[in-house]
Design a protein around this motif. Structure first.
Motif, PDB file in Angstrom:
ATOM      1  N   UNK A 124      -2.604  -1.437  -1.971  1.00 48.08           N
ATOM      2  CA  UNK A 124      -3.094  -2.663  -1.367  1.00 48.08           C
ATOM      3  C   UNK A 124      -4.162  -2.320  -0.339  1.00 48.08           C
ATOM      4  N   UNK A 125      -5.234  -3.084  -0.373  1.00 42.35           N
ATOM      5  CA  UNK A 125      -6.305  -2.976   0.600  1.00 42.35           C
ATOM      6  C   UNK A 125      -6.547  -4.342   1.216  1.00 42.35           C
ATOM      7  N   UNK A 126      -7.225  -4.358   2.331  1.00 37.84           N
ATOM      8  CA  UNK A 126      -7.588  -5.626   2.947  1.00 37.84           C
ATOM      9  C   UNK A 126      -8.960  -5.519   3.588  1.00 37.84           C
ATOM     10  N   UNK A 174       3.201  -5.221  -8.733  1.00 32.58           N
ATOM     11  CA  UNK A 174       3.174  -4.544  -7.447  1.00 32.58           C
ATOM     12  C   UNK A 174       3.397  -5.582  -6.359  1.00 32.58           C
ATOM     13  N   UNK A 175       4.153  -5.215  -5.328  1.00 29.70           N
ATOM     14  CA  UNK A 175       4.459  -6.127  -4.244  1.00 29.70           C
ATOM     15  C   UNK A 175       4.054  -5.540  -2.904  1.00 29.70           C
ATOM     16  N   UNK A 211      -5.262  -5.827  -4.508  1.00 28.63           N
ATOM     17  CA  UNK A 211      -4.539  -4.721  -5.101  1.00 28.63           C
ATOM     18  C   UNK A 211      -5.511  -3.891  -5.923  1.00 28.63           C
ATOM     19  N   UNK A 212      -5.197  -2.626  -6.060  1.00 28.72           N
ATOM     20  CA  UNK A 212      -6.064  -1.701  -6.765  1.00 28.72           C
ATOM     21  C   UNK A 212      -5.229  -0.666  -7.493  1.00 28.72           C
ATOM     22  N   UNK A 214     -12.069   5.464  -4.310  1.00 25.23           N
ATOM     23  CA  UNK A 214     -11.495   6.234  -5.410  1.00 25.23           C
ATOM     24  C   UNK A 214     -10.925   5.362  -6.530  1.00 25.23           C
ATOM     25  N   UNK A 215     -10.773   4.065  -6.300  1.00 27.51           N
ATOM     26  CA  UNK A 215     -10.119   3.185  -7.265  1.00 27.51           C
ATOM     27  C   UNK A 215     -11.114   2.513  -8.196  1.00 27.51           C
ATOM     28  N   UNK A 216     -10.741   2.411  -9.454  1.00 26.16           N
ATOM     29  CA  UNK A 216     -11.595   1.800 -10.475  1.00 26.16           C
ATOM     30  C   UNK A 216     -11.187   0.383 -10.853  1.00 26.16           C
TER      31      UNK A 216
END
Length: 125
Positions: free
Chosen positions: A36-38, A78-79, A95-96, A111-113
């Motif tokens: 999770x990112x924000x 995912x939570x 989410x990633x 780093x996330x696609x």
């Protein structure tokens, strides 16, 4: 390809709780790193919590003890359980996921696609 859809955001008072969900669909070749990112207006994207491919969890210092990341593999979901919310938690939450990520980089978004569209969380004083 993998698609991620977040839900569960909303507006709450400080001290309240929310649970965000991220449902994944599409081809999954192996266990993915999920996170999770924000991002708040005028601020850089911030890693909040992650589960690495070896199952270990990571949290930003700002949310430790308040947020919990988890996943239900049977539901491909995912939570992020967010308790004791503060106004500074206000942000768009994303989410990633990625099939391969260095364990020490799990809170770095570059780093996330695969990314979801985001869900807004607003915490008022």
């Amino acid at each position: 390809q993998v698609q991620l859809v977040e839900s569960g955001g909303g507006s709450v008072q400080a001290g309240g709780s929310l649970r965000l969900s991220c449902v994944a669909s599409g081809y999954i070749a192996s266990r993915y790193c999920v996170a999770w990112f924000r991002q708040a207006p005028g601020k850089e994207r911030e890693g909040v919590a992650a589960i690495s491919i070896d199952g270990r969890t990571s949290y930003a210092d700002a949310v430790k003890g308040r947020f919990t990341i988890s996943q239900d593999n049977a539901k491909n979901t995912l939570y992020l359980q967010m308790n004791s919310l503060k106004p500074e938690d206000t942000a768009m939450y994303y989410c990633a996921s990625d099939p391969f990520l260095p364990p020490n980089r799990v809170l770095e978004g570059t780093w996330y696609n695969y990314w979801g569209q985001g869900t807004q969380v607003t915490v008022s004083s």
